[in-house]
Design a protein around this motif. Structure first.
Motif, short mmCIF file in Angstrom:
data_model
loop_
_atom_site.label_atom_id
_atom_site.label_comp_id
_atom_site.label_asym_id
_atom_site.label_seq_id
_atom_site.Cartn_x
_atom_site.Cartn_y
_atom_site.Cartn_z
N VAL A 201 39.20 46.45 24.65
CA VAL A 201 38.02 46.46 23.70
C VAL A 201 38.06 47.24 22.52
N ARG A 202 39.00 48.29 22.49
CA ARG A 202 39.20 49.09 21.38
C ARG A 202 40.12 48.63 20.51
N GLU A 203 41.04 47.60 20.84
CA GLU A 203 41.73 46.90 19.88
C GLU A 203 40.89 45.98 18.92
N LEU A 204 39.67 45.54 19.64
CA LEU A 204 38.79 44.75 18.58
C LEU A 204 37.85 45.62 17.87
N ALA A 205 37.29 46.79 18.76
CA ALA A 205 36.23 47.47 18.01
C ALA A 205 37.02 49.18 18.22
N PRO A 206 37.77 49.52 17.47
CA PRO A 206 38.56 50.90 17.36
C PRO A 206 37.45 52.12 17.61
N ASP A 207 36.39 52.18 17.21
CA ASP A 207 35.30 53.12 17.37
C ASP A 207 34.32 52.98 18.46
N GLY A 208 34.61 51.84 19.36
CA GLY A 208 33.77 51.35 20.23
C GLY A 208 32.56 50.45 20.06
N VAL A 209 31.76 50.33 20.73
CA VAL A 209 30.84 49.32 20.42
C VAL A 209 29.19 50.01 20.44
N ASP A 210 28.28 49.32 19.91
CA ASP A 210 27.07 50.11 19.61
C ASP A 210 26.29 49.98 20.91
N ALA A 211 26.42 48.98 21.78
CA ALA A 211 25.51 48.70 22.96
C ALA A 211 26.14 47.70 23.80
N VAL A 212 25.59 47.77 25.16
CA VAL A 212 26.39 47.03 26.25
C VAL A 212 25.25 46.44 27.18
N LEU A 213 25.44 45.05 27.56
CA LEU A 213 24.66 44.36 28.49
C LEU A 213 25.71 44.15 29.44
N ASP A 214 25.44 44.69 30.60
CA ASP A 214 26.11 44.35 31.98
C ASP A 214 25.44 43.48 32.72
N THR A 215 25.96 42.24 33.02
CA THR A 215 25.51 41.25 33.94
C THR A 215 26.13 41.34 35.25
N THR A 216 26.97 42.36 35.57
CA THR A 216 27.76 42.13 36.60
C THR A 216 27.40 43.05 37.77
N GLY A 217 26.96 44.12 37.54
CA GLY A 217 26.69 45.27 38.36
C GLY A 217 27.93 46.10 38.91
N LEU A 218 29.30 45.73 38.48
CA LEU A 218 30.50 46.33 39.05
C LEU A 218 30.74 47.68 38.36
N GLU A 219 31.00 48.53 39.37
CA GLU A 219 31.24 49.99 38.88
C GLU A 219 32.23 49.98 37.72
N GLU A 220 33.28 49.13 37.73
CA GLU A 220 34.17 49.21 36.76
C GLU A 220 33.76 48.86 35.37
N SER A 221 32.93 47.93 35.24
CA SER A 221 32.25 47.40 34.25
C SER A 221 31.65 48.41 33.64
N ILE A 222 30.69 48.92 34.16
CA ILE A 222 29.80 50.08 33.87
C ILE A 222 30.44 51.33 33.49
N ALA A 223 31.67 51.70 34.40
CA ALA A 223 32.42 52.85 33.75
C ALA A 223 33.11 52.54 32.48
N ALA A 224 33.53 51.36 32.31
CA ALA A 224 34.05 51.09 30.95
C ALA A 224 33.04 51.08 29.77
N SER A 225 31.79 50.73 30.18
CA SER A 225 30.89 50.65 29.20
C SER A 225 30.35 52.13 28.72
N VAL A 226 30.31 53.08 29.44
CA VAL A 226 30.10 54.37 28.93
C VAL A 226 31.22 54.90 28.39
N ALA A 227 32.51 54.39 28.47
CA ALA A 227 33.62 54.94 27.53
C ALA A 227 33.68 54.41 26.29
N LEU A 228 32.92 53.42 25.92
CA LEU A 228 32.87 52.31 24.90
C LEU A 228 31.63 52.80 24.00
#
Length: 310
Positions: A201-228
């Motif tokens: 994701v950082r290759e596309l958005a080096p400074d991270g993203v502004d917001a995240v919608l997670d539809t999966t509920g997977l911990e790996e997705s949410i952990a990545a979200s708070v890093a971005l």
């Protein structure tokens, strides 16, 4: 005729507990209509309720007919209903289980289906559209921002991508590589999920993203979200437990006061009228094959929405 066909379960469990039943034809009360269901949406919530996993948050009486959204034709109207009459094609949330040939709905939560929209496609809109609209409000999403959508090829994700893009938001979406071309067609920049997601994701958005919608509920997705993105601008619709662990918001909808189905439908129909809305039906199953539909829904990796056709 006093009864009609439906799908129900009498105990919690796997998809095997779903079976055809005869149920009494529901009579519309004041402000309600009865619709002849032509297509019913299958949602992750349906199989979570069926399994018993959501019984504390969404308790149901057994036997229970699943399904909360449908498209069909108005068959009968209750007292005080104006603006809808028998024979009109509609779609929206239902009051009784949508896995049936006949279902009740609140007249105020139904929308007239345009002739240019099929019943299966219309049945894919109410839950996913309302969810996306509601989450965008919670995220305070603004034009020019960058939104990351986890599970972007699914029923909610695919509509969220298009609604956000229609608002002038840049969208990055996670999906399996097989669905990347589909995401590009919807207006998203796709990335593969799994190990190394944050870096991709950082290759596309080096400074991270502004917001995240997670539809999966997977911990790996949410952990990545708070890093971005800031945790206060991350919303998951997949798991209240994972949301609590990572300090992000969980949004489930359901409350009448919080329902945003009306404005969501208006936004979606405007995109449709402009030729800017793709509604993917992953597969349409006959009503009697609801168990197979649940098995495929639970397996994931969908491109669009599964529907049942009575």
């Amino acid at each position: 005729m006093t009864q009609t066909k439906a799908i129900a379960f009498t105990e919690f469990g796997s998809a095997d507990v779903l079976h055809p039943v005869d149920v009494d034809i529901p009579e519309p009360g004041p402000g309600q209509v009865r619709i002849e269901v032509r297509a019913a949406g299958v949602n992750p919530l349906d199989h979570k309720i069926r399994s018993g996993a959501m019984n504390d948050a969404f308790p149901v009486e057994l036997p229970h007919v699943p399904g909360v959204e449908a498209a069909g034709v108005v068959e009968a109207v209750g007292e005080g209903v104006t603006g809808l009459m028998a024979g009109e094609p509609v779609f929206g949330r239902t009051l009784t289980g949508a896995y049936a040939r006949l279902a009740l709905a609140d007249a105020g939560r139904l929308v007239i289906k345009p002739d240019t929209l099929g019943f299966a496609e219309a049945a894919a809109l109410p839950v996913a559209g309302e969810t996306s609209y509601r989450v965008f409000e919670a995220l305070a999403l603004r034009t020019g921002e960058t939104l990351l959508v986890h599970g972007a090829a699914g029923g909610v994700g695919s509509l969220a991508v298009q609604m956000a893009a229609g608002r002038g938001v840049r969208v990055i979406g996670t999906a399996s590589p097989a669905n990347h071309a589909y995401l590009r067609a919807l207006g998203a920049e796709p990335v593969a999920y799994g190990e190394g997601l944050v870096e991709r994701v950082r290759e596309l958005a080096p400074d991270g993203v502004d917001a995240v919608l997670d539809t999966t509920g997977l911990e790996e997705s949410i952990a990545a979200s708070v890093a971005l993105a800031p945790a206060e601008r991350v919303v998951t619709i997949g798991s209240p437990v994972a949301a609590g662990k990572y300090g992000v918001a969980f949004s489930s909808g359901g409350g009448r006061g919080a329902d945003r189905g009306g404005p969501a439908a208006e936004e979606l129909l405007a995109l449709h009228a402009a030729g800017r809305l793709q509604i993917a039906v992953h597969r349409a199953y006959p009503l009697e094959q609801a168990a197979d539909a649940h098995r495929e829904s639970e397996a994931g990796h969908l491109a669009g929405k599964i529907v049942l056709e009575p």
